[in-house]
Design an enzyme around this catalytic site. Structure first.
Site, PDB file in Angstrom:
ATOM      1  N   ASP A  11       0.850  -1.194   0.000  1.00 23.81           N
ATOM      2  CA  ASP A  11       0.000   0.000   0.000  1.00 23.81           C
ATOM      3  C   ASP A  11       0.887   1.246   0.000  1.00 23.81           C
ATOM      4  OD1 ASP A  11      -2.048   1.783   0.319  1.00 23.81           O
ATOM      5  OD2 ASP A  11      -2.971   0.752   2.019  1.00 23.81           O
ATOM      6  N   ASP A 101      -3.374   2.344  -5.785  1.00 21.85           N
ATOM      7  CA  ASP A 101      -2.166   2.362  -4.948  1.00 21.85           C
ATOM      8  C   ASP A 101      -2.042   1.155  -4.019  1.00 21.85           C
ATOM      9  OD1 ASP A 101      -4.259   2.912  -3.302  1.00 21.85           O
ATOM     10  OD2 ASP A 101      -3.463   4.759  -2.471  1.00 21.85           O
ATOM     11  N   GLU A 102      -2.717   0.073  -4.312  1.00 20.47           N
ATOM     12  CA  GLU A 102      -2.830  -1.031  -3.366  1.00 20.47           C
ATOM     13  C   GLU A 102      -2.970  -2.369  -4.080  1.00 20.47           C
ATOM     14  OE1 GLU A 102      -5.930  -1.583   0.150  1.00 20.47           O
ATOM     15  OE2 GLU A 102      -6.116   0.284  -0.946  1.00 20.47           O
TER      16      GLU A 102
END
Length: 414
Positions: A11, A101-102
């Site tokens: 993350d 983003d993960e």
DNA sequence: TCTGGGGTCCTAGGACCC
DNA sequence: TCTGGGGTCCTAGGACCC
């Protein structure tokens, strides 16, 4: 799910804000917020003042007077997010991306190539920092749920490995709000019976929990509280719906306003669908009134649609049904359209007869064929000159509406 | 704190069919 | 006459996530 800790959850930290600080060194070490009217992302320095994503810009400035607002480099976010997540692909094919983003990754079976999961996680962190220039936190555990919690605990810029033997010990002192599926509403209910930590939830008699949250929800949460999470990595997730919405501030119920806004929304959705040769059978509209109370209304059609004009007309019908049922509401604050029951069309021409079929519901409107041709022509012009080159009149939205670049980032692959 | 935009999933109830 | 049970689809609303 295996019996070793092989699931990674990676993350990127304060992603948009970190990108801005990487691109412009003068922003490093100071509180910044991406956005203006609304805070889209805050740096850790800003978070220390209580600034959060989704917060009105004015409120953020009150909390942190020296806050610097910066416009977003949205294309860069996409590029850098892709680059970071792609590094996981070097270690395993089992990568599940869940947002820009993960991502989750399962490295079971690659230990002989790359070492233990914890070592892989450290390498990923080092490489993302060196090759992309951004801080990323990684959690490692036996289940997805626990790996995700571990990455939150690891932030910022850290690594947290939860060995199977210490899972419950790790989990039980943490607040229930860290669990997947526990938001503000559930958290408040649990607090009402004195449950604040995951351990307290695990110790709560099943019946009490069921009475509070219902059978299904309490079963699920109890399983997670004992770290029984059956979910496996899913590598190819496709969108099940496509939608668009527009906050209007406070607009009077007016046919021109409604039509203009819906046409704009239908145009966004229609062009996305057509670009992927997709169409959908169910059209859902959402009307939010001035007091923020929202009503939804849906219709499932006989044939799937993707033409802008047809989508707009179906949506307009539905919206007026809602408005007619709420004659006392004189102002609307938001309109939304979503299309679901998506299906892929092998040949784009299929839309022609489908368009005709749908037109049959609406005598007096333009023929489906000419609409389809008009949409295709518009899509082509946009392909050459950009989305703004042509289109239906600009939406008369509120001055606070977010940049188009941000909307596009949030769109899921169809 | 009344605040944006894109999504997912769950639940309950009703319609309809066999 | 109103009496069974199960399955599927649809709709509205709620909660949640990034």
């Amino acid at each position: 799910m295996g019996d070793a800790a092989t699931i990674l959850h990676a993350d990127l930290d304060a992603f948009y804000a970190s990108v801005e600080q990487m691109l412009d060194p003068t922003l490093r070490g100071i509180p910044i917020a991406v956005g203006g009217g609304v805070v889209l992302a805050a740096s850790y320095e800003a978070k220390a003042f209580g600034v959060r994503g989704g917060m009105p810009g004015r409120r953020a400035k009150e909390l942190c007077p020296q806050l610097r607002f910066v416009g977003g480099h949205f294309a860069e976010y996409q590029r850098l997010g892709d680059a970071a997540i792609r590094i996981l692909d070097d270690f395993t094919p089992l990568v599940e991306r869940i947002s820009i983003d993960e991502a989750f990754a399962d490295v079971a079976g690659t230990a002989h190539l790359f070492g233990a999961p914890a070592a892989i996680a450290e390498t990923v962190r080092r490489r993302v920092r060196a090759e992309v220039g951004l801080p990323i936190s990684v959690g490692v555990a036996r289940t997805k749920h626990l790996a995700k919690i571990a990455s939150q605990v690891a932030k910022p810029d850290g690594l947290c490995v939860v060995e199977p033997a210490t899972e419950l010990e790790f989990l039980h002192d943490l607040p229930v709000g860290l669990m997947w599926g526990v938001g503000p509403a559930t958290e408040a209910r649990l607090a009402g019976i004195g449950v604040k930590t995951i351990g307290q939830m695990a110790a709560t008699p099943r019946q009490s929990l069921e009475k509070l949250l219902g059978v299904a929800a309490s079963d699920k949460l109890r399983a997670l509280a004992f770290n029984r999470d059956p979910r496996a990595i899913v590598t190819d997730r496709r969108a099940r719906s496509a939608g668009a919405q527009s906050a209007l501030g406070r607009k009077p119920v007016d046919p021109q306003v409604v039509r203009g806004a819906l046409l704009h929304l239908a145009d966004r959705i229609g062009s996305r669908l057509r670009a992927k040769s997709m169409s959908g059978r169910t059209v859902t509209v959402r009307v939010r009134f001035a007091d923020l109370r929202a009503v939804t209304h849906a219709a499932t059609l006989d044939a799937p649609v993707s033409a802008t004009g047809i989508l707009a007309e179906v949506a307009e019908d539905l919206v007026w049904q809602v408005l007619d049922q709420h004659p006392e509401e004189r102002f609307i604050s938001l309109l939304a359209i979503a299309v679901s029951h998506l299906e892929r069309q092998a040949v784009l021409q299929l839309e022609l007869p489908l368009g005709f079929a749908d037109e049959a519901r609406r005598p007096g409107s333009k023929r489906g064929a000419s609409r389809w041709l008009a949409d295709r022509a518009m899509d082509k012009v946009r392909g050459r000159f950009g989305w703004e080159a042509i289109g239906y009149g600009a939406v008369s939205g509120s001055s606070r509406s977010v940049p188009d670049g941000f909307r596009e980032l949030a769109e899921k692959e169809l």
